[in-house]
Design an enzyme around this catalytic site. Structure first.
Site, PDB file in Angstrom:
ATOM      1  N   CYS A   1      97.818  84.561  72.825  1.00 42.11           N
ATOM      2  CA  CYS A   1      96.362  84.651  72.854  1.00 42.11           C
ATOM      3  C   CYS A   1      95.814  84.156  74.203  1.00 42.11           C
ATOM      4  CB  CYS A   1      95.770  83.876  71.676  1.00 42.11           C
ATOM      5  SG  CYS A   1      94.015  84.202  71.364  1.00 42.11           S
ATOM      6  N   THR A   2      94.924  83.192  74.197  1.00 41.99           N
ATOM      7  CA  THR A   2      94.293  82.734  75.438  1.00 41.99           C
ATOM      8  C   THR A   2      95.208  81.870  76.296  1.00 41.99           C
ATOM      9  OG1 THR A   2      93.295  80.970  74.113  1.00 41.99           O
ATOM     10  CG2 THR A   2      91.921  82.880  74.622  1.00 41.99           C
TER      11      THR A   2
END
Length: 327
Positions: free
Chosen positions: A114-115
């Protein structure tokens, strides 16, 4: 010494370092620990040694995580996982960026969830490479990393030594993808079954579906997907699938695109190819026999679809897989 991606073996990929520095999200960290920290019964040849590496205790959502090692230990790991950042506007610690950069320089395979891609970007690992992150943050990642090729429409990217995953569930897919690379399709599918989920999705599948439909135990696709998986050796058609689901082919197509993001025939072809991968890895069946066992009909059809989906012909895949020597 930097390892070549084409010669990955279990002995090369035995240590996984999960980095616990900065403000993290708990889901992605937990997913990675669950997959890499718990060997399936079928993994008789050994499993991963998981290390929690960080500068000290860190709050991860409602929990506090105590790392086992400092960040410097990640430099000697074979695979380094960077979980999701809780706030992309909060700069990652310099020591985290340096640890990621040093680990990659020493030959580690580095993956973000993800991030966590923003950490890889800050370390310069995304320059000149395809990358992804949660679709809501893809534009910001592209702005911060102009030399990266950010694709907001895929589940994950694999550049060999640098991998990135989109949000939440895509982190599971990327972790299963790594297990597949190291241990083969059968073991990866065993892990997926333990997680009570379908075999891992290919990275190029869309991460965002415009009109999602919740798949519950009563959804028409729930039993249909299991029914198809048990009959991949048979010449199934979309009409057969629609008849089993007691619906029309047109409505079945709408349901597949809403829930899975693919047409029924594309999903079916991918399942056939995944089964072919298992047979190529675990047996000495000829390509013709594998084609028959996976419902492809002919070796020509199998070769065409296999190369389209996997990227290499079946014979090349078998040689490469056995040369790499996973468990």
């Amino acid at each position: 010494m930097v390892r070549k991606d084409s010669t990955r073996t279990l002995s090369d990929m035995a240590t996984v370092a999960l980095l616990t520095a900065g403000h993290l999200l708990h889901f992605e960290l937990a997913v990675a620990y669950e997959i890499f920290g718990n060997p399936p019964r079928e993994a008789a040849g050994g499993w991963y040694d998981v290390l929690l590496c960080g500068p000290g205790p860190v709050r991860v959502g409602p929990f506090v995580v105590e790392p086992d090692h400092g960040l410097e230990r990640a430099v000697g790991a074979d695979t380094v996982i960077v979980p999701a950042c809780a706030d992309i506007d909060d700069p990652p610690p310099d020591e985290l960026i340096e640890a990621v950069r040093a680990a990659h320089a020493s030959g580690a395979r580095v993956a973000s969830l993800c991030t966590g891609a923003f950490v890889l970007g800050a370390a310069g690992l995304l320059d000149g490479r395809r990358a992804t992150t949660h679709w809501a943050h893809a534009a910001e990642l592209s702005a911060r990393c102009p030399r990266a090729v950010v694709d907001p429409d895929v589940l994950y990217t694999d550049n060999g030594s640098v991998l990135t995953a989109a949000g939440k569930a895509a982190a599971v897919d990327l972790c299963l993808h790594l297990v597949h690379l190291d241990h083969g399709a059968a073991i990866a599918n065993s892990v997926a079954r333990r997680l009570v989920m379908a075999p891992h999705r290919p990275g190029g599948q869309a991460q965002f579906v415009a009109t999602p439909v919740q798949v519950s135990g009563e959804h028409m696709l729930t039993s249909l997907l299991a029914w198809v998986q048990q009959r991949l050796d048979q010449p199934l058609t979309v009409t057969d699938m629609a008849r089993k689901a007691n619906t029309s082919p047109r409505n079945l197509g709408r349901q597949f695109r809403s829930v899975i993001g693919q047409s029924p025939i594309e999903w079916l072809l991918i399942q056939r190819v995944r089964r072919a991968q298992e047979l190529l890895e675990a047996t000495d069946k000829s390509v013709e026999a594998v084609a028959a066992a996976t419902g492809m009909g002919t070796a020509t059809t199998l070769r065409r679809q296999f190369k389209r989906i996997v990227g290499v012909p079946p014979d090349t895949y078998r040689r490469s897989f056995r040369a790499a020597g996973p468990a």
